[in-house]
Design a protein around this motif. Structure first.
Motif, PDB file in Angstrom:
ATOM      1  N   UNK A   7       0.849  -1.173   0.000  1.00 40.56           N
ATOM      2  CA  UNK A   7       0.000   0.000   0.000  1.00 40.56           C
ATOM      3  C   UNK A   7       0.894   1.235   0.000  1.00 40.56           C
ATOM      4  N   UNK A   8       0.610   2.156  -0.929  1.00 42.27           N
ATOM      5  CA  UNK A   8       1.437   3.360  -1.020  1.00 42.27           C
ATOM      6  C   UNK A   8       0.646   4.512  -1.612  1.00 42.27           C
ATOM      7  N   UNK A   9       1.021   5.712  -1.207  1.00 42.14           N
ATOM      8  CA  UNK A   9       0.517   6.918  -1.845  1.00 42.14           C
ATOM      9  C   UNK A   9       1.537   7.318  -2.906  1.00 42.14           C
ATOM     10  N   UNK A  10       1.054   7.554  -4.110  1.00 34.19           N
ATOM     11  CA  UNK A  10       1.928   7.812  -5.250  1.00 34.19           C
ATOM     12  C   UNK A  10       1.544   9.145  -5.899  1.00 34.19           C
ATOM     13  N   UNK A  11       2.547   9.899  -6.316  1.00 39.80           N
ATOM     14  CA  UNK A  11       2.290  11.102  -7.103  1.00 39.80           C
ATOM     15  C   UNK A  11       1.747  10.683  -8.464  1.00 39.80           C
ATOM     16  N   UNK A  12       1.114  11.597  -9.150  1.00 44.06           N
ATOM     17  CA  UNK A  12       0.551  11.280 -10.460  1.00 44.06           C
ATOM     18  C   UNK A  12       1.623  10.810 -11.441  1.00 44.06           C
ATOM     19  N   UNK A  13       2.867  11.278 -11.258  1.00 41.78           N
ATOM     20  CA  UNK A  13       3.950  10.844 -12.142  1.00 41.78           C
ATOM     21  C   UNK A  13       4.686   9.605 -11.635  1.00 41.78           C
ATOM     22  N   UNK A 132       3.979 -11.421  -3.223  1.00 42.46           N
ATOM     23  CA  UNK A 132       3.074 -10.292  -3.032  1.00 42.46           C
ATOM     24  C   UNK A 132       1.692 -10.660  -3.570  1.00 42.46           C
ATOM     25  N   UNK A 133       0.647 -10.386  -2.765  1.00 42.70           N
ATOM     26  CA  UNK A 133      -0.712 -10.760  -3.153  1.00 42.70           C
ATOM     27  C   UNK A 133      -1.511  -9.612  -3.762  1.00 42.70           C
ATOM     28  N   UNK A 134      -1.401  -8.416  -3.163  1.00 43.72           N
ATOM     29  CA  UNK A 134      -2.233  -7.300  -3.606  1.00 43.72           C
ATOM     30  C   UNK A 134      -1.451  -5.993  -3.567  1.00 43.72           C
ATOM     31  N   UNK A 135      -1.930  -5.020  -4.344  1.00 45.81           N
ATOM     32  CA  UNK A 135      -1.328  -3.689  -4.414  1.00 45.81           C
ATOM     33  C   UNK A 135      -2.455  -2.665  -4.299  1.00 45.81           C
ATOM     34  N   UNK A 136      -2.295  -1.732  -3.376  1.00 46.19           N
ATOM     35  CA  UNK A 136      -3.274  -0.667  -3.183  1.00 46.19           C
ATOM     36  C   UNK A 136      -2.549   0.663  -3.355  1.00 46.19           C
ATOM     37  N   UNK A 140      -1.990  10.719  -5.442  1.00 53.27           N
ATOM     38  CA  UNK A 140      -2.008  12.064  -4.872  1.00 53.27           C
ATOM     39  C   UNK A 140      -2.008  13.116  -5.982  1.00 53.27           C
ATOM     40  N   UNK A 141      -2.698  14.226  -5.761  1.00 52.39           N
ATOM     41  CA  UNK A 141      -2.755  15.286  -6.766  1.00 52.39           C
ATOM     42  C   UNK A 141      -1.501  16.156  -6.746  1.00 52.39           C
ATOM     43  N   UNK A 142      -0.378  15.566  -7.145  1.00 54.92           N
ATOM     44  CA  UNK A 142       0.898  16.274  -7.162  1.00 54.92           C
ATOM     45  C   UNK A 142       1.823  15.593  -8.180  1.00 54.92           C
ATOM     46  N   UNK A 143       2.729  16.357  -8.758  1.00 55.83           N
ATOM     47  CA  UNK A 143       3.791  15.823  -9.614  1.00 55.83           C
ATOM     48  C   UNK A 143       5.107  16.068  -8.901  1.00 55.83           C
ATOM     49  N   UNK A 144       5.863  15.012  -8.611  1.00 61.12           N
ATOM     50  CA  UNK A 144       7.145  15.158  -7.912  1.00 61.12           C
ATOM     51  C   UNK A 144       8.316  15.309  -8.865  1.00 61.12           C
ATOM     52  N   UNK A 145       8.233  14.734 -10.053  1.00 60.53           N
ATOM     53  CA  UNK A 145       9.290  14.902 -11.043  1.00 60.53           C
ATOM     54  C   UNK A 145      10.472  13.973 -10.893  1.00 60.53           C
ATOM     55  N   UNK A 146      10.741  13.484  -9.685  1.00 63.19           N
ATOM     56  CA  UNK A 146      11.859  12.574  -9.441  1.00 63.19           C
ATOM     57  C   UNK A 146      11.663  11.931  -8.077  1.00 63.19           C
ATOM     58  N   UNK A 147      12.414  10.859  -7.838  1.00 65.76           N
ATOM     59  CA  UNK A 147      12.346  10.207  -6.539  1.00 65.76           C
ATOM     60  C   UNK A 147      12.298   8.703  -6.661  1.00 65.76           C
ATOM     61  N   UNK A 148      11.605   8.079  -5.722  1.00 68.60           N
ATOM     62  CA  UNK A 148      11.469   6.629  -5.674  1.00 68.60           C
ATOM     63  C   UNK A 148      10.176   6.235  -6.384  1.00 68.60           C
ATOM     64  N   UNK A 149      10.268   5.451  -7.464  1.00 67.25           N
ATOM     65  CA  UNK A 149       9.050   5.058  -8.164  1.00 67.25           C
ATOM     66  C   UNK A 149       8.261   4.005  -7.378  1.00 67.25           C
ATOM     67  N   UNK A 150       6.999   3.878  -7.689  1.00 66.48           N
ATOM     68  CA  UNK A 150       6.149   2.885  -7.044  1.00 66.48           C
ATOM     69  C   UNK A 150       6.778   1.502  -7.140  1.00 66.48           C
ATOM     70  N   UNK A 151       7.288   1.154  -8.328  1.00 63.95           N
ATOM     71  CA  UNK A 151       7.989  -0.117  -8.531  1.00 63.95           C
ATOM     72  C   UNK A 151       9.199   0.108  -9.412  1.00 63.95           C
TER      73      UNK A 151
END
Length: 180
Positions: A7-13, A132-136, A140-151
């Protein structure tokens, strides 16, 4: 039997943390009001399985009442996968160096509840190992442009997913099952 849920909160990018694993961007998000899934998921969690970077990283709510997992409302057994466990015990945490062993220990502790997987690296490793069984994902309504991707999925192997549920609105979610 427990299921492993990333489970993670992800930026739109597509980023879950900013550069240098910075999580403070989450404190600057607008309040979009009650969110049924986000406000209740912690009640379904029996244990946490946390990656090294997440454990040693920054909590955007550090020093506030919201510090800790799920905004400080969750408590329970926490397992940390790391190659370098601390030399002294840390209350409330079990440190493990083997992925399968950590997943089993967290699942045993969770009982019939979810194991919440926190951290992109450990989630990718669990996915690659077929654990891994599930992904949630909360978008988030934001663009970070760089960082750690969801996967990070460097080998390019396709992983089939199927939708369990989704919501729309200012902070949409998508809940997926990993096809095995």
């Amino acid at each position: 039997m427990a299921k492993l849920l990333y489970s993670a909160t992800m930026s739109l990018d597509g980023f879950i943390a900013g550069p240098d694993h910075d999580m403070t961007w989450m404190t600057r998000l607008p309040d979009t009001g009650p969110h049924e899934v986000a406000d209740s998921i912690w009640k379904q969690v029996g244990s946490l399985l946390v990656g090294h970077n997440t454990y040693y990283g920054n909590d955007p709510n550090e020093g506030t009442d919201a510090e800790g997992a799920f905004g400080g409302v969750w408590s329970g057994p926490q397992f940390v996968l790391t190659r370098t466990p601390p030399t002294s015990p840390v209350e409330g945490y079990t440190f493990l160096t083997d992925l399968a062993e950590a997943a089993t220990a967290a699942a045993d502790a969770a009982g019939d509840s979810y194991v919440a997987v926190l951290g992109a690296g450990i989630a990718a490793d669990l996915l690659a190992a077929g654990l891994l069984d599930e992904i949630l994902v909360f978008i988030a309504p934001v663009l970070l442009g760089a960082g750690t991707p969801l996967f990070r999925h460097p080998d390019g192997t396709e992983i089939a997913l199927e939708e369990i549920s989704s919501t729309t609105g200012p902070s949409p979610t998508i809940w997926l099952r990993v096809r095995k």
